[in-house]
Design a protein around this motif. Structure first.
Motif, PDB file in Angstrom:
ATOM      1  N   ASP A  99     -84.728 -15.781 -80.220  1.00 19.30           N
ATOM      2  CA  ASP A  99     -85.496 -16.954 -79.779  1.00 19.30           C
ATOM      3  C   ASP A  99     -86.024 -16.743 -78.368  1.00 19.30           C
ATOM      4  O   ASP A  99     -87.185 -17.024 -78.078  1.00 19.30           O
ATOM      5  N   SER A 100     -85.169 -16.234 -77.475  1.00 20.47           N
ATOM      6  CA  SER A 100     -85.641 -16.061 -76.094  1.00 20.47           C
ATOM      7  C   SER A 100     -86.543 -14.836 -75.964  1.00 20.47           C
ATOM      8  O   SER A 100     -87.504 -14.839 -75.185  1.00 20.47           O
ATOM      9  N   PHE A 101     -86.262 -13.794 -76.769  1.00 21.93           N
ATOM     10  CA  PHE A 101     -87.137 -12.609 -76.759  1.00 21.93           C
ATOM     11  C   PHE A 101     -88.551 -13.009 -77.190  1.00 21.93           C
ATOM     12  O   PHE A 101     -89.539 -12.641 -76.550  1.00 21.93           O
ATOM     13  N   ALA A 102     -88.614 -13.828 -78.273  1.00 27.20           N
ATOM     14  CA  ALA A 102     -89.923 -14.234 -78.807  1.00 27.20           C
ATOM     15  C   ALA A 102     -90.648 -15.185 -77.845  1.00 27.20           C
ATOM     16  O   ALA A 102     -91.881 -15.220 -77.809  1.00 27.20           O
ATOM     17  N   ALA A 103     -89.876 -15.942 -77.055  1.00 25.70           N
ATOM     18  CA  ALA A 103     -90.487 -16.906 -76.126  1.00 25.70           C
ATOM     19  C   ALA A 103     -91.024 -16.219 -74.868  1.00 25.70           C
ATOM     20  O   ALA A 103     -91.623 -16.865 -74.012  1.00 25.70           O
ATOM     21  N   THR A 104     -90.788 -14.926 -74.747  1.00 24.65           N
ATOM     22  CA  THR A 104     -91.245 -14.185 -73.567  1.00 24.65           C
ATOM     23  C   THR A 104     -92.576 -13.519 -73.899  1.00 24.65           C
ATOM     24  O   THR A 104     -92.634 -12.694 -74.810  1.00 24.65           O
ATOM     25  N   PRO A 105     -93.649 -13.898 -73.202  1.00 24.05           N
ATOM     26  CA  PRO A 105     -94.987 -13.406 -73.580  1.00 24.05           C
ATOM     27  C   PRO A 105     -95.044 -11.878 -73.679  1.00 24.05           C
ATOM     28  O   PRO A 105     -94.462 -11.180 -72.854  1.00 24.05           O
ATOM     29  N   GLY A 106     -95.720 -11.413 -74.704  1.00 23.38           N
ATOM     30  CA  GLY A 106     -95.924  -9.974 -74.853  1.00 23.38           C
ATOM     31  C   GLY A 106     -94.930  -9.293 -75.776  1.00 23.38           C
ATOM     32  O   GLY A 106     -95.135  -8.157 -76.189  1.00 23.38           O
ATOM     33  N   ASN A 107     -93.832  -9.967 -76.114  1.00 24.84           N
ATOM     34  CA  ASN A 107     -92.832  -9.311 -76.958  1.00 24.84           C
ATOM     35  C   ASN A 107     -93.156  -9.370 -78.447  1.00 24.84           C
ATOM     36  O   ASN A 107     -92.875  -8.435 -79.189  1.00 24.84           O
ATOM     37  N   VAL A 108     -93.679 -10.516 -78.898  1.00 23.70           N
ATOM     38  CA  VAL A 108     -93.918 -10.732 -80.328  1.00 23.70           C
ATOM     39  C   VAL A 108     -95.368 -11.160 -80.506  1.00 23.70           C
ATOM     40  O   VAL A 108     -95.881 -11.969 -79.714  1.00 23.70           O
ATOM     41  N   VAL A 109     -96.016 -10.647 -81.543  1.00 19.08           N
ATOM     42  CA  VAL A 109     -97.389 -11.030 -81.848  1.00 19.08           C
ATOM     43  C   VAL A 109     -97.472 -12.559 -81.892  1.00 19.08           C
ATOM     44  O   VAL A 109     -96.675 -13.213 -82.584  1.00 19.08           O
ATOM     45  N   ALA A 113     -96.384 -14.684 -80.018  1.00 21.67           N
ATOM     46  CA  ALA A 113     -95.120 -15.317 -79.594  1.00 21.67           C
ATOM     47  C   ALA A 113     -94.460 -16.098 -80.737  1.00 21.67           C
ATOM     48  O   ALA A 113     -93.784 -17.108 -80.509  1.00 21.67           O
ATOM     49  N   GLU A 114     -94.635 -15.613 -81.977  1.00 13.75           N
ATOM     50  CA  GLU A 114     -94.065 -16.318 -83.138  1.00 13.75           C
ATOM     51  C   GLU A 114     -92.552 -16.120 -83.195  1.00 13.75           C
ATOM     52  O   GLU A 114     -92.034 -15.101 -82.745  1.00 13.75           O
ATOM     53  N   ASN A 115     -91.874 -17.118 -83.777  1.00 13.20           N
ATOM     54  CA  ASN A 115     -90.414 -17.012 -83.893  1.00 13.20           C
ATOM     55  C   ASN A 115     -89.965 -17.457 -85.279  1.00 13.20           C
ATOM     56  O   ASN A 115     -90.775 -17.761 -86.143  1.00 13.20           O
ATOM     57  N   GLY A 116     -88.647 -17.497 -85.470  1.00 13.30           N
ATOM     58  CA  GLY A 116     -88.104 -17.832 -86.788  1.00 13.30           C
ATOM     59  C   GLY A 116     -87.717 -19.288 -86.936  1.00 13.30           C
ATOM     60  O   GLY A 116     -86.916 -19.622 -87.811  1.00 13.30           O
ATOM     61  N   TYR A 156     -90.843 -13.276 -91.532  1.00 12.93           N
ATOM     62  CA  TYR A 156     -90.985 -13.001 -90.088  1.00 12.93           C
ATOM     63  C   TYR A 156     -90.684 -11.524 -89.829  1.00 12.93           C
ATOM     64  O   TYR A 156     -89.527 -11.110 -89.864  1.00 12.93           O
ATOM     65  N   GLU A 157     -91.724 -10.738 -89.603  1.00 15.47           N
ATOM     66  CA  GLU A 157     -91.535  -9.300 -89.414  1.00 15.47           C
ATOM     67  C   GLU A 157     -91.298  -9.008 -87.921  1.00 15.47           C
ATOM     68  O   GLU A 157     -92.004  -8.271 -87.276  1.00 15.47           O
ATOM     69  N   TRP A 158     -90.299  -9.671 -87.369  1.00 14.75           N
ATOM     70  CA  TRP A 158     -89.806  -9.415 -86.026  1.00 14.75           C
ATOM     71  C   TRP A 158     -90.933  -9.381 -84.987  1.00 14.75           C
ATOM     72  O   TRP A 158     -91.738 -10.302 -84.955  1.00 14.75           O
ATOM     73  N   ALA A 159     -91.027  -8.325 -84.210  1.00 15.31           N
ATOM     74  CA  ALA A 159     -92.015  -8.282 -83.127  1.00 15.31           C
ATOM     75  C   ALA A 159     -93.451  -8.367 -83.655  1.00 15.31           C
ATOM     76  O   ALA A 159     -94.389  -8.600 -82.887  1.00 15.31           O
ATOM     77  N   LEU A 160     -93.629  -8.173 -84.966  1.00 15.21           N
ATOM     78  CA  LEU A 160     -94.971  -8.226 -85.527  1.00 15.21           C
ATOM     79  C   LEU A 160     -95.291  -9.591 -86.136  1.00 15.21           C
ATOM     80  O   LEU A 160     -96.333  -9.771 -86.773  1.00 15.21           O
ATOM     81  N   GLY A 161     -94.382 -10.544 -85.961  1.00  9.76           N
ATOM     82  CA  GLY A 161     -94.660 -11.914 -86.391  1.00  9.76           C
ATOM     83  C   GLY A 161     -94.880 -12.025 -87.895  1.00  9.76           C
ATOM     84  O   GLY A 161     -94.271 -11.309 -88.680  1.00  9.76           O
ATOM     85  N   TYR A 162     -95.790 -12.947 -88.271  1.00 14.22           N
ATOM     86  CA  TYR A 162     -95.977 -13.254 -89.697  1.00 14.22           C
ATOM     87  C   TYR A 162     -97.155 -12.502 -90.326  1.00 14.22           C
ATOM     88  O   TYR A 162     -97.486 -12.719 -91.480  1.00 14.22           O
TER      89      TYR A 162
END
Ligand code: GCO
Length: 436
Positions: A37-47, A49-52, A398-404
């Protein structure tokens, strides 16, 4: 599909796999926050900034999803249990709603004649444990053993098979050296510790489940075939090191109670003190070995500090992930794993599949699955004891850092309406499993 059920040994099992954070909807049902959740909320980590938070809303729609598994004719369902859903703080107070959910899921599978195959950890580390250093902290092995007792104390009596941890390479190297997954670190000392502690936690969890009287326990590794990018001795060494870090370190720890020399060359100074003393626990006997296989990599030498290697673009056809399609490497892995590590122990291909942008007529996925099933048969013909094959994945998720955006499902998910629509590959597998 070219293949049908009767092409495989009589008791060969076909399954489909998912994981908790990727489908459940983690903001619901009292689950605690996780490092994703916090990794995804940090800009640039996940396409995007999508989360689960909602994902496929499987938490509320699981009956429908279990119907899809049953309807396709699968024998097994490989799912994972979220640590933070069961123990929102990672330790201490239990979220009863979380335990109840996995209990209902288990019964829902059994009612439909599907074997429950659980994985205890598929990457959603509770944030309070991440605050204490997460996989860098040796205490995680004990915390994980405690979680094992709580969740398996509730559903362990009905599991067909269980593996503690999905893909130790991803938990450690991808997340602490490459920084591509939570917690997004790039630190060699953190990496070495995470690599060792993830195996220690695996061993402690196996011991805890033996203590509960459970059987059919395994370990699941993701393997990537490393091919030298050119004929130079340097690239050959670089590929061997990639193989060591990615594949042999984890298989070696569990099945040989040792780590490969070429990996220790760079990592030994960063491992925790007295790491060799942990091999009795790490190598606790298991009943089967699971291999997740997707692709190979071309590797060459570079002058950067250890491990001094880099990935090179390869010429083979690629999936939506940009991953090369190389089914032969699956045969080679199955044969090598049996010969060098697991002997007579049953092997399962616990994940195989591809991302495709085709949302309905995914013929590319049908071809991919056919090619890899042929590769698996090749290994069976050579005497490798393979007992089953699981497709990744049931649903787009949710494909992790690649989002949906990257879609691995046999079933399409419209992430606005959450409507499920079986794709051509779903129907193809269904006919293959039904035909004799
Ligand atoms: C893995 C994980 C899955 C992924 C899948 C596609 O193998 O990395 O088990 O969570 O979604 O592999 O990348």
């Amino acid at each position: 599909m070219k293949h049908k059920r009767s092409d495989f040994p009589q008791d060969f099992l076909f399954g489909v796999a998912t994981s908790a954070y990727q489908i459940e909807g983690h903001a619901q049902g009292g689950a605690g926050k996780t490092h994703w959740d916090s990794f995804a909320a940090t800009p640039g980590n996940v396409v995007n900034a999508e989360n689960g938070d909602l994902a496929c809303d499987h938490l509320n729609r699981f009956e429908q999803d279990l119907d899809l598994i049953q309807d396709a004719g699968f024998d097994c369902y490989r799912f994972s249990t979220s640590w933070a859903r069961v123990l929102p703080e990672g330790r201490g107070a239990v979220n009863q709603a979380g335990l109840d959910f996995y209990d209902r899921l288990t019964d829902g599978l059994l009612e439909r004649g599907i074997r429950p195959c659980a994985t205890l950890y598929h990457w959603e580390l509770p944030s309070p444990l991440a605050d204490l250093g997460g996989w860098r902290n040796r205490d995680i092995a004990g915390w994980f053993a405690d979680f094992t007792e709580i969740i398996m104390g509730r559903i362990g009596d009905r599991m067909f098979s269980v593996a503690p941890i999905n893909e130790p390479w991803c938990v450690s190297w991808l997340s602490h050296f490459d920084g591509h997954h939570a917690p997004g670190l790039r630190d060699i000392r953190a990496t070495a510790r995470a690599m060792h502690h993830v195996l220690l936690a695996h061993g402690r969890s196996i011991e805890a489940m033996r203590g509960l009287g459970m059987s059919n326990l395994g370990a699941v590794f993701n393997l990537e075939w490393a091919e030298p990018a050119d004929d130079s001795a340097q690239s050959e060494n670089a590929a061997a090191l990639y193989d060591g870090i990615y594949n042999r370190f984890f298989l070696g720890g569990v099945f040989k109670k040792s780590y490969p020399e070429n990996v220790l060359d760079g990592l030994a100074p960063h491992l925790p003190a007295d790491w060799e003393d942990d091999f009795e626990t790490i190598g606790a006997p298991v009943d089967w070995c699971g291999l997740n296989y997707y692709t190979r990599k071309l590797i060459s030498h570079t002058d950067a500090p250890w491990p001094s290697l880099k990935e090179v673009q390869g010429p083979l056809p690629k999936t939506q992930m940009g991953w090369e399609i190389d089914p032969d490497a699956l045969s080679r892995f199955l044969i090598r794993t049996a010969r060098e590590y697991t002997g007579e122990l049953p092997i399962f291909v616990t994940e195989n599949g591809m991302a495709s942008s085709e949302r309905q007529q995914d013929n590319d996925r049908i071809d991919y699955l056919d090619l890899h099933l042929s590769a698996l048969q090749e290994a069976l013909n050579q005497g490798v004891p393979i007992n089953g094959y699981f497709v990744w994945s049931l649903l787009d998720n949710y494909e992790w850092a690649l989002g949906y955006e990257k879609r691995f499902g046999l079933v399409d998910v419209d992430f606005k309406t959450l409507k499920r629509t079986p794709k051509a590959s779903y129907h193809a597998i269904k006919s293959a499993l039904a035909s004799i």
